[in-house]
Design an enzyme around this catalytic site. Structure first.
Site, PDB file in Angstrom:
ATOM      1  N   HIS A 291      91.091 -83.072 -22.295  1.00  0.00           N
ATOM      2  CA  HIS A 291      90.204 -84.064 -22.895  1.00  0.00           C
ATOM      3  C   HIS A 291      90.635 -84.391 -24.318  1.00  0.00           C
ATOM      4  O   HIS A 291      91.412 -83.646 -24.935  1.00  0.00           O
ATOM      5  CB  HIS A 291      88.759 -83.550 -22.911  1.00  0.00           C
ATOM      6  CG  HIS A 291      88.589 -82.313 -23.735  1.00  0.00           C
ATOM      7  ND1 HIS A 291      88.872 -81.045 -23.246  1.00  0.00           N
ATOM      8  CD2 HIS A 291      88.185 -82.137 -25.028  1.00  0.00           C
ATOM      9  CE1 HIS A 291      88.638 -80.149 -24.193  1.00  0.00           C
ATOM     10  NE2 HIS A 291      88.225 -80.783 -25.275  1.00  0.00           N
TER      11      HIS A 291
ATOM     12  N   HIS B  68      93.552 -85.920 -30.192  1.00  0.00           N
ATOM     13  CA  HIS B  68      94.674 -85.319 -29.481  1.00  0.00           C
ATOM     14  C   HIS B  68      94.185 -84.608 -28.218  1.00  0.00           C
ATOM     15  O   HIS B  68      92.981 -84.398 -28.048  1.00  0.00           O
ATOM     16  CB  HIS B  68      95.421 -84.324 -30.374  1.00  0.00           C
ATOM     17  CG  HIS B  68      94.610 -83.111 -30.714  1.00  0.00           C
ATOM     18  ND1 HIS B  68      93.747 -83.073 -31.787  1.00  0.00           N
ATOM     19  CD2 HIS B  68      94.519 -81.878 -30.129  1.00  0.00           C
ATOM     20  CE1 HIS B  68      93.157 -81.886 -31.843  1.00  0.00           C
ATOM     21  NE2 HIS B  68      93.615 -81.140 -30.849  1.00  0.00           N
TER      22      HIS B  68
END
Length: 276
Positions: free
Chosen positions: A221, A131
């Protein structure tokens, strides 16, 4: 039996009753002693003393479970050596908002390849759920959850965010704020501005509940691998090799769709999930 003797006996019984009553209501611990029990057992049967009150009632099950929660002690060995960032307290719900990413078989191969490169440095574990975090993990009180979710939903609807795409192409090493864990993450290099717009909305919601905002100049990220402890310097030493592998792997599999379609956000609070 003369009247004086009868009065003495009656007064003695009255005093025994009075003592038993006072002990029952004010000194439960004293009733548990054997001498007091013997005194009560010696009373005539017609004296209405409730002997069953001498034994303490068992605690209700919900009280016992509450005490277990309060006495909970974190055991890092139960979850790979990870240390909680927040103490486990009843009524506190760890909460964060994120973008989910499922990946595909090529993504799994990419992750495995990076893990193999890192083996001489340290063994890395694969992240359970890929995620992109859009808030820090914060603590919500249980009675705040409904209001917080409603606030997020209202502000997102008011700002009319459009769907967009993300793309990643390089790795970076991260640690958590406590330096207790190290991560390897794929950096997002396309869609950054749209993510910042979303974060600004979420920060406004967090501010209303006096919770910490997200990082300034965030590095969005997808964390793919992790290990316990601070291994940032060691992994940075082979980061060039890792990124060469990532670039070559993605070029070799250029027919694979490496983009991420952003069409919803998820708020996770404790074991609950809310989709926006």
């Amino acid at each position: 039996m003369n009247s004086n003797l009868a009065n003495i006996i009656n007064n003695s019984k009255s005093l025994q009753l009075l003592n038993a009553y006072e002990s029952e209501s004010d000194e439960d611990e004293k009733l548990s002693t054997s001498s007091t029990k013997r005194a009560l057992n010696d009373l005539p049967d017609d004296i209405p003393v409730k002997r069953n009150k001498l034994e303490k009632l068992p605690l209700p099950s919900f009280v016992i479970e509450t005490e277990k929660i309060r006495e909970y002690e974190d055991d890092p060995s139960l979850h790979g050596g990870r240390i909680r960032n927040f103490p486990h307290e009843r009524g506190n719900w760890a909460t964060y908002i994120y973008l989910p990413y499922k990946g595909n078989e090529y993504f799994s191969q990419l992750v495995d390849g990076v893990a193999d490169i890192c083996l001489p440095i340290t063994k890395l574990e694969i992240v359970n759920d890929f995620h992109i975090s859009l808030t820090k993990t914060v603590i919500l009180k249980y009675h705040w959850i409904e209001s917080f979710v409603s606030t997020v939903r209202t502000k997102l609807n008011a700002n009319c965010l459009k769907r967009f795409q993300l793309f990643f192409n390089s790795m970076e090493v991260y640690t958590n704020e406590e330096k207790t864990r190290t991560f390897l993450g794929l950096n997002i290099n396309s869609g950054y501005d749209q993510l910042c717009d979303a974060v600004q909305i979420f920060n406004e919601c967090l501010k209303e509940f006096k919770l910490n905002s997200f990082y300034e100049d965030p590095s969005f990220h997808i964390s793919i691998l992790w290990c316990v402890g601070d291994k940032k310097n060691e992994l940075n030493g082979i980061l060039h090799e890792i990124n060469n592998f990532v670039t070559n792997f993605m070029d070799k599999n250029s027919d694979t769709d490496w983009t991420i379609e952003v069409n919803h956000f998820i708020c996770k609070t404790g074991n609950k999930q809310f989709i926006f």
